[in-house]
Design an enzyme around this catalytic site. Structure first.
Site: not given
Lengths: 96, 493
Positions: B78, B158, B182
């Site tokens: 990420k 997210s 998330s």
């Protein structure tokens, strides 16, 4: 929550918000705060606030240098630097 | 060789050890998949050359008998984890071009164990969102489509890029962060496994901060076992994170005994929310039956302050964010927009560099921390956080784990839920309380809804008890037998 409040918050947060956006921002934030106010249904008078669940005691270490001597790395991403310093617009006015 | 991207991490480690294929071949296959699925916009920065270099080094290590626990496994990172020498953006214009000169602890742990990094994945800007629609680098598209309908759907958020990459077989696993859901909500939306460990289990050092008391780094993979393998590497004490726990890290794969006989599974009555689709309610019931069939004992529990978790979160998270994001001032790194004086430079830089949702949260955070509102909002929310945490403490006196749906809906179309920020925030209604309480929670793919989209179930556990969460998760996984593939992702031959 009105446009004056938004203007004030935006300045506190160092965010330039155009005049024509203030109204929209005010109504968005007002909507969110109104939804948040449902917390008032719960009486919390005798409740201790909880800032962090980590029940961890901060540890001590010898007061010695453990890192550093890497000026290049520290400045590598600076938008502007000169002789090992970050450069910003002038902050101290000259006396005339 | 064409099947390499469909292997689990455990299978791939086995194949590498048996010399069925090399880390270089495994990495090349994933670089190919990454290129083929580029339309999903899962990666912000692809690092194929670096990946091949790491893979070659991995092959050398294995040849000399020095392979680590994840040696040669291609992962996606990420783009919130700082990676030494590789651009790290947090999906924000304000960090575009930022190249860290240090490695986050979690990614350093993965590299220590031999992992290969394919690139940095897309996310909501500063991890603020539940749909991956707030990224400066564009939306991520869910590899799943509704049956007979080509509409592009969101991957959740997210961590939208990480889950899209893993679901599309363009990475074997990935890192994520979970501040209000998330990791788990996007895992649920894409039919993969996502684990939010206990707060303090995985170091936050080198992870771009959103809300420090709520941010939890954690792993994604396609099986519970793979997730356990990744957690083994990512977890551990880090003196550089003051909230990192100095506790031993067990071998999580050993927790997957399949034996949950006598385990008490809490079913919280407050999680039956209005407007939840019938199929999610039914799946939840199925989950209860599966665990019962495996010998667990369902017990009804009450988490009375559940409905206040989201409102409390939307005070605490923006408050911490407004403070954390004060560092983006155009002086030391990132974007700078000039002004006539220093204050103007700050204001212009931040106005240009942050997107709309980030600005909204910074302003809310600034407001609730400002004189006159601090007690009414911020302290009130912290008190609510205590009540929510105590709800869980009491519940865990009568149960050992809690079963709920992961999210109140399946993946929705890009552009939906945009009218009102609160509608979007409601996505996290089942996940956010465990962030406030810091307890571990996993989302496991449990079935397909009527429209052919994946649905997840969530298991929450006691502080530091990832083992029970993983054990119950693996039993659910086994019972559900989820094997569907996203449309357009070719089946393994």
């Amino acid at each position: 929550m009105d446009t004056n409040t938004v203007r004030k918050i935006a300045h506190l947060a160092r965010l330039a918000v155009p005049e024509n956006e203030l109204e929209k921002r005010a109504s968005e934030i007002a909507g969110i705060l109104k939804w948040i106010e449902q917390m008032d249904e719960v009486n919390t008078d005798n409740v201790e606030p909880l800032a962090n669940v980590a029940n961890i005691e901060l540890t001590l270490r010898p007061d010695a240098v453990t890192d550093g001597d890497c000026q290049d790395k520290v400045l590598a991403n600076a938008p502007e630097s000169v002789q090992g310093y970050y450069v910003v617009p002038k902050v101290v006015e000259q006396e005339s | 060789m064409t099947n390499l991207t469909h292997l689990t991490i455990a299978q791939a480690l086995d194949g590498l050890q048996k010399k069925d294929f090399t880390a270089t071949e495994l990495t090349q296959a994933h670089i190919g998949a990454m290129e083929q699925t580029r339309g999903l916009n899962a990666y912000i920065t692809e690092t194929p050359d670096l990946a091949l270099k790491q893979a070659a080094e991995s092959d050398k290590r294995r040849a000399t008998g020095k392979a680590g626990t994840l040696d040669g496994i291609p992962l996606a990172i990420k783009d919130l984890f700082c990676t030494d020498g590789v651009q790290t953006t947090a999906a924000s214009h304000i960090l575009e071009g930022f190249i860290p000169r240090y490695e986050s602890t979690v990614t350093a742990n993965l590299l220590r164990d031999g992992a290969v990094f394919l690139g940095k994945t897309n996310l909501d800007e500063f991890a603020m969102g539940s749909s991956n629609m707030t990224s400066y680098f564009g939306n991520v598209i869910n590899p799943w489509k509704r049956t007979g309908d080509d509409t592009d759907l969101v991957p959740g958020g997210s961590s939208g890029g990480s889950v899209a990459a893993v679901a599309a077989r363009a990475a074997m696993g990935a890192t994520g962060t979970d501040t209000g859901g998330s990791i788990r909500q996007p895992a649920g939306f894409t039919g993969i496994v996502g684990l939010k460990p206990t707060y303090g289990r995985c170091s936050r050092w080198g992870v771009v901060a959103f809300a420090s008391s709520l941010d939890h780094p954690g792993p994604f993979a396609r099986t519970v076992k793979d997730t356990a393998l990744l957690l083994n590497s990512m977890a551990g004490y880090d003196p550089k994170d003051s909230t990192s726990a100095n506790l031993p890290v067990p071998d999580y794969t050993k927790a997957l005994s399949g034996d949950i006989r006598g385990l008490r599974i809490g079913i919280p009555k407050e999680y039956r929310v209005d407007g939840m689709p019938d199929e999610i309610e039914k799946l939840w019931q199925k989950g209860i039956e599966w665990l019962k069939a495996a010998g667990a004992v369902p017990v009804e529990i009450s988490l009375p302050h559940t409905k206040y978790a989201l409102p409390a979160y939307y005070i605490i998270a923006p408050a911490e964010a407004s403070s954390n994001l004060a560092r983006y001032d155009g002086v030391r790194y990132g974007l700078r927009v000039e002004g006539d004086n220093l204050t103007e430079m700050y204001e212009h830089t931040r106005a240009k560099g942050f997107g709309s949702e980030v600005k909204r949260r910074i302003m809310i955070g600034t407001y609730v921390l400002s004189a006159g509102y601090y007690d009414a909002f911020y302290v009130k929310a912290q008190k609510m956080r205590r009540l929510i945490t105590e709800d869980f403490t009491k519940a865990f006196e009568v149960c050992d784990a809690i079963l709920t749906p992961t999210a109140p809906s399946e993946a929705f179309a890009i552009g939906e839920k945009q009218d009102d920020p609160v509608t979007m925030y409601l996505n996290d209604v089942f996940t956010v309380a465990s962030n406030l309480a810091g307890i571990p929670a996993i989302s496991v793919p449990a079935g397909l809804g009527a429209q052919g989209l994946p649905l997840g179930l969530q298991i929450m556990g006691r502080m530091w008890d990832e083992e029970t969460v993983l054990r119950v998760g693996a039993v659910l996984e086994n019972a559900a037998g989820f094997s569907a593939l996203p449309q357009g992702i070719a089946k393994a031959a």
